[in-house]
Design a protein around this motif. Structure first.
Motif, short mmCIF file in Angstrom:
data_model
loop_
_atom_site.label_atom_id
_atom_site.label_comp_id
_atom_site.label_asym_id
_atom_site.label_seq_id
_atom_site.Cartn_x
_atom_site.Cartn_y
_atom_site.Cartn_z
N PHE A 163 1.26 2.12 -12.00
CA PHE A 163 1.90 2.16 -10.69
C PHE A 163 0.84 2.28 -9.60
CE2 PHE A 163 4.85 4.23 -13.66
CZ PHE A 163 5.99 3.47 -13.47
N THR A 164 1.24 1.81 -8.41
CA THR A 164 0.45 2.05 -7.21
C THR A 164 1.37 2.74 -6.21
OG1 THR A 164 -0.90 0.06 -7.57
CG2 THR A 164 -0.91 1.01 -5.35
N LEU A 165 0.91 3.91 -5.71
CA LEU A 165 1.73 4.70 -4.80
C LEU A 165 1.09 4.76 -3.42
CD1 LEU A 165 2.94 5.57 -7.55
CD2 LEU A 165 3.13 7.89 -6.63
N PHE A 166 1.92 4.57 -2.40
CA PHE A 166 1.50 4.78 -1.02
C PHE A 166 2.27 6.00 -0.52
CE2 PHE A 166 1.22 0.18 -1.83
CZ PHE A 166 -0.13 -0.02 -1.60
N VAL A 167 1.59 7.12 -0.48
CA VAL A 167 2.26 8.40 -0.24
C VAL A 167 2.02 8.89 1.19
CG1 VAL A 167 2.49 10.79 -1.00
CG2 VAL A 167 2.00 8.98 -2.66
N PRO A 168 3.07 9.05 1.97
CA PRO A 168 2.89 9.62 3.32
C PRO A 168 2.37 11.06 3.19
CG PRO A 168 5.06 8.58 3.10
CD PRO A 168 4.48 8.65 1.73
N HIS A 169 1.42 11.39 4.02
CA HIS A 169 0.87 12.74 4.04
C HIS A 169 1.99 13.77 4.22
CE1 HIS A 169 -1.51 16.18 5.40
NE2 HIS A 169 -2.60 15.56 4.95
N ASP A 197 8.61 13.60 10.42
CA ASP A 197 9.37 12.38 10.70
C ASP A 197 10.87 12.71 10.74
OD1 ASP A 197 10.68 9.85 10.64
OD2 ASP A 197 8.90 8.97 9.73
N PRO A 198 11.51 12.55 11.89
CA PRO A 198 12.94 12.92 12.03
C PRO A 198 13.87 12.04 11.20
CG PRO A 198 12.18 11.77 14.00
CD PRO A 198 10.97 12.02 13.16
N ARG A 199 13.38 10.86 10.81
CA ARG A 199 14.25 9.95 10.06
C ARG A 199 14.53 10.46 8.64
NH1 ARG A 199 10.87 4.55 10.29
NH2 ARG A 199 9.28 6.11 9.72
N VAL A 200 13.61 11.29 8.12
CA VAL A 200 13.72 11.73 6.72
C VAL A 200 15.01 12.51 6.49
CG1 VAL A 200 12.67 13.18 4.94
CG2 VAL A 200 11.22 11.70 6.35
N ARG A 251 1.92 7.13 7.87
CA ARG A 251 3.27 6.84 8.37
C ARG A 251 4.21 6.72 7.18
NH1 ARG A 251 0.82 7.41 12.44
NH2 ARG A 251 0.91 6.28 14.43
N VAL A 252 5.49 6.93 7.44
CA VAL A 252 6.49 6.70 6.42
C VAL A 252 6.94 5.25 6.49
CG1 VAL A 252 8.78 7.35 5.56
CG2 VAL A 252 7.28 9.08 6.56
N LEU A 253 6.94 4.57 5.37
CA LEU A 253 7.38 3.16 5.32
C LEU A 253 8.90 3.13 5.22
CD1 LEU A 253 4.81 1.74 2.73
CD2 LEU A 253 4.64 1.74 5.23
#
Length: 258
Positions: free
Chosen positions: A162-168, A175-178, A254-256
């Motif tokens: 796997f390759t992971l792109f992890v938001p800090h 992030d209010p969207r979460v 950033r969150v994708l």
């Protein structure tokens, strides 16, 4: 007539390290003092280290400090009073400085080897497990791990790669969207959008690509800006190439959103 004292003048010709003893009138005997050896005319210091190693342990150094006097000091890697020296096991203290996921083996003298345990990779000083395990061990990525657990997303616990792109962690917290995604029950889709299956892509590999497909199904676009990799035009890769047994982790700022 008075008896001549042969020791009266210049110690009777004896060594300065000898005692002049009167015998018969006009005669004397020269006897080396304690710690010296010789015929009395010539007296030399006795070096106890030359005989039976001065009584020191075989793993100690014998050092002469005076006539027939010596001290014993254990060599590096051994402890004791010098008369008796015991080997110091590096592995007995803090696993010899090896990783908690490594096996420490004592070798000669003050050396030791560190070997990662089964299902871990690394040089022994640092050993890494699966990317799922590594997410929890790193404070920068632990928040992402808890969201995976909360959403029952365990894809990356499999064999991979796997390759992971992890938001800090700070990014996920701010992030209010979460919260909205969690409330709507779509957080699992968002998390899978940060994962790529069937490939362990290092930073150098990503530089040669224009896009990749996430586990969620949507593509992630890759570009370069100011010597940094950027995902979807706004998420910058800030830390890269944390390699685990089943993949690699990159941290983004950033969150994708799919």
């Amino acid at each position: 007539c008075a008896a001549i004292d042969a020791c009266e003048l210049s110690n009777g010709g004896c060594s300065s390290h000898a005692e002049c003893r009167r015998t018969t009138p006009g005669n004397r005997a020269c006897v080396c003092k304690a710690g010296y050896t010789g015929d009395g005319i010539v007296c030399m210091e006795i070096n106890p280290c030359l005989e039976n190693h001065g009584g020191c342990d075989r793993n100690a150094e014998c050092t002469q400090i005076g006539p027939n006097q010596a001290v014993c000091n254990c060599r590096k890697g051994y402890s004791g009073d010098g008369k008796r020296c015991t080997y110091i096991s590096l592995c007995s203290r803090n696993n010899g400085g090896c990783s908690e996921f490594a096996v420490c083996n004592d070798t000669e003298l003050t050396e030791r080897t560190c070997t990662c345990k089964q299902n871990y990779i690394g040089d022994g000083l640092q050993c890494r497990g699966s990317v799922f395990q590594e997410l929890l061990r790193n404070s920068n990525t632990s928040r992402f791990y808890f969201y995976l657990e909360g959403s029952s997303v365990r894809d990356v616990a499999g064999p991979g790669p796997f390759t992971l792109f992890v938001p800090h962690t700070d990014v996920l917290n701010s992030d209010p969207r979460v919260k909205d995604w969690v409330a709507k029950g779509v957080m699992a889709q968002v998390l899978r959008y940060h994962m790529v299956g069937c490939a362990s892509l290092l930073y150098g590999d990503l530089q040669t690509m224009a896009s990749i497909t996430s586990l969620q199904g949507d593509p992630i676009h890759i570009s370069s800006s100011q010597n940094s990799l950027v995902l979807n035009g706004n998420a910058r890769v800030v830390l890269s190439d944390t390699v685990g047994t089943n993949g690699v982790i990159h941290i983004i700022d950033r969150v994708l959103a799919p």
